[in-house]
Write a protein that holds these residues in place. Sequence first.
Motif, short mmCIF file in Angstrom:
data_model
loop_
_atom_site.label_atom_id
_atom_site.label_comp_id
_atom_site.label_asym_id
_atom_site.label_seq_id
_atom_site.Cartn_x
_atom_site.Cartn_y
_atom_site.Cartn_z
N GLU A 1 -46.68 -18.09 4.74
CA GLU A 1 -47.29 -17.98 6.06
C GLU A 1 -48.58 -18.79 6.16
OE1 GLU A 1 -47.71 -13.80 6.65
OE2 GLU A 1 -45.53 -13.45 6.75
N TYR A 2 -49.41 -18.74 5.11
CA TYR A 2 -50.65 -19.52 5.16
C TYR A 2 -50.36 -21.02 5.19
CZ TYR A 2 -54.89 -21.88 3.82
OH TYR A 2 -55.96 -22.75 3.79
N SER A 3 -49.47 -21.49 4.33
CA SER A 3 -49.17 -22.92 4.27
C SER A 3 -48.68 -23.43 5.62
CB SER A 3 -48.11 -23.19 3.20
OG SER A 3 -48.55 -22.78 1.93
N ARG A 4 -47.78 -22.69 6.24
CA ARG A 4 -47.23 -23.12 7.52
C ARG A 4 -48.28 -23.06 8.63
NH1 ARG A 4 -41.36 -20.06 6.92
NH2 ARG A 4 -40.25 -21.81 5.96
N SER A 5 -49.08 -22.01 8.65
CA SER A 5 -50.04 -21.86 9.75
C SER A 5 -51.18 -22.87 9.64
CB SER A 5 -50.61 -20.44 9.77
OG SER A 5 -51.36 -20.17 8.59
N ALA A 6 -51.59 -23.20 8.42
CA ALA A 6 -52.75 -24.07 8.25
C ALA A 6 -52.40 -25.55 8.11
CB ALA A 6 -53.55 -23.62 7.02
N PHE A 7 -51.17 -25.88 7.65
CA PHE A 7 -50.88 -27.28 7.33
C PHE A 7 -49.54 -27.78 7.84
CE2 PHE A 7 -54.06 -26.06 4.21
CZ PHE A 7 -54.89 -27.18 4.17
N SER A 8 -48.88 -27.03 8.73
CA SER A 8 -47.55 -27.46 9.19
C SER A 8 -47.62 -28.76 9.99
CB SER A 8 -46.89 -26.36 10.02
OG SER A 8 -47.66 -26.07 11.16
N GLU A 9 -48.76 -29.05 10.60
CA GLU A 9 -48.87 -30.30 11.36
C GLU A 9 -49.05 -31.50 10.44
OE1 GLU A 9 -51.89 -30.00 14.31
OE2 GLU A 9 -50.89 -28.40 15.42
N ARG A 10 -49.42 -31.24 9.20
CA ARG A 10 -49.66 -32.34 8.26
C ARG A 10 -48.49 -32.56 7.30
NH1 ARG A 10 -49.48 -35.70 5.26
NH2 ARG A 10 -51.09 -36.81 4.07
N PHE A 11 -47.84 -31.48 6.86
CA PHE A 11 -46.80 -31.59 5.85
C PHE A 11 -45.48 -31.00 6.32
CE2 PHE A 11 -50.67 -31.01 3.09
CZ PHE A 11 -50.70 -32.29 2.58
N ALA A 12 -44.40 -31.55 5.79
CA ALA A 12 -43.10 -30.88 5.84
C ALA A 12 -42.98 -30.07 4.55
CB ALA A 12 -41.98 -31.91 5.93
N PHE A 13 -42.74 -28.77 4.68
CA PHE A 13 -42.74 -27.88 3.53
C PHE A 13 -41.33 -27.48 3.13
CE2 PHE A 13 -47.13 -26.95 4.92
CZ PHE A 13 -47.79 -27.01 3.70
N ASP A 14 -41.13 -27.37 1.82
CA ASP A 14 -40.00 -26.64 1.24
C ASP A 14 -40.58 -25.56 0.35
OD1 ASP A 14 -37.40 -27.87 1.99
OD2 ASP A 14 -38.30 -29.66 1.11
N PHE A 15 -40.04 -24.35 0.44
CA PHE A 15 -40.46 -23.25 -0.42
C PHE A 15 -39.27 -22.85 -1.28
CE2 PHE A 15 -43.08 -23.16 3.38
CZ PHE A 15 -44.36 -23.09 2.84
N VAL A 16 -39.44 -22.93 -2.58
CA VAL A 16 -38.39 -22.54 -3.51
C VAL A 16 -38.91 -21.39 -4.36
CG1 VAL A 16 -37.32 -24.82 -3.56
CG2 VAL A 16 -39.10 -24.28 -5.21
N GLU A 17 -38.01 -20.50 -4.74
CA GLU A 17 -38.45 -19.27 -5.40
C GLU A 17 -38.17 -19.31 -6.90
OE1 GLU A 17 -38.15 -14.40 -4.93
OE2 GLU A 17 -36.96 -15.73 -3.62
N GLN A 18 -39.17 -18.89 -7.64
CA GLN A 18 -39.03 -18.62 -9.07
C GLN A 18 -38.92 -17.10 -9.21
OE1 GLN A 18 -42.44 -19.33 -11.58
NE2 GLN A 18 -41.18 -19.74 -13.39
N GLU A 19 -37.72 -16.61 -9.41
CA GLU A 19 -37.51 -15.17 -9.39
C GLU A 19 -38.11 -14.48 -10.60
OE1 GLU A 19 -33.37 -14.39 -8.88
OE2 GLU A 19 -33.30 -15.23 -6.84
N ASN A 20 -38.13 -15.17 -11.74
CA ASN A 20 -38.70 -14.60 -12.95
C ASN A 20 -39.69 -15.59 -13.55
OD1 ASN A 20 -36.98 -12.15 -13.15
ND2 ASN A 20 -35.35 -13.67 -13.36
N ALA A 21 -40.86 -15.09 -13.92
CA ALA A 21 -41.90 -15.95 -14.48
C ALA A 21 -41.55 -16.32 -15.92
CB ALA A 21 -43.25 -15.24 -14.42
N LYS A 22 -41.10 -17.55 -16.10
CA LYS A 22 -40.69 -18.00 -17.43
C LYS A 22 -41.42 -19.27 -17.85
CE LYS A 22 -36.01 -16.05 -16.98
NZ LYS A 22 -34.55 -16.35 -17.01
#
Length: 336
Positions: free
Chosen positions: A63-84
């Motif tokens: 939410e922060y990335s999109r609200s603050a920088f969506s006009e500057r960047f195209a975002f992809d969000f990928v999930e790391q389900e387990n911290a390895k």
Amino acid sequence: MKAIIPAAGQGTRLYPQTHTKPKGMVRLAGKPILGHILQNIAETNVEEVVVVVGGTMKDQIIEYSRSAFSERFAFDFVEQENAKGLGHSIYQAESVARGDELLIALGDMLFENKFNAFLDAHDELPESDGSIGVKEVSEPNHYGVVEMNEDNAVSRLVEKPDDPPSNFAISGVYIIENSNALFDALGNLVNNDIRGAGNEFQLTDALQMMVEQGCNLRTFEVEDWYDCGRPETLLEANRVLLERTKTDGDEQLRGSVIIPPIDAGENITVKGSVIGPYVSIDNGATIEQSIVANSIVGQNAVLQGVNISESIVGSNTDVHGEANNLNVGDNSSIYF
């Protein structure tokens, strides 16, 4: 070019701050750590950013990335389900980043240099499959370490070695031209369960595998960096960033003694207090009859009759009475 920001870490070294927010959302000098990183990247030619998220609080990052920088960047969000590990985190971006030139910037590192300077330094190097930011340090066994040959090409990399082959520490910024080779190496580690330091899949080990397979990696020099995953370096980064700003002394600060540099958010109340130097005050905070220096004060926090320095006070926290050095998480109440 795409940027990859691994921001899925739990941030245990920043407890209690990260009990209620991801590490990248801890605020200093006017914006979250992630905001400073994205602002720095925004000054480059990078147009697409991949953020690796994880855990139950990942929506705060998105939410922060999109609200603050969506006009500057195209975002992809990928999930790391387990911290390895860091290598495992970067590997999660394969589906959206394989084949692209990459800028990898760790989600808890802030640098004296600008990313533009890193990209320029990379462009000045002989042709390579990638380059790594390094700095000479006194205790290299605490870091990933790079050994270079006579023409300054990387000959070996090792993560947190007991017997470091050099004093050149990996600083946490990487520019990868040959991302196919990187993701091949990361896939080899993950799919064959080849774990390194900390029983994790290490990015350093994937880069070493690239070198062993004939890839040409080089280095560029990085000045000071700040690992914002620890309270003491978070406060140090706050000081450095505030040095670059100017206090406007607006109406909400009048009636108190202000020692710049500080950062004051919106709708704050400061009465009968001494504030500064090096204080970051988030939106909605109230400070009365207090002395606050070298500290970060969270959103809607209330400080009354306290004397604090080198402290981190979380959001929605009430602190009343004498104090000296604090690290208080969100939604807390302390009365002395």
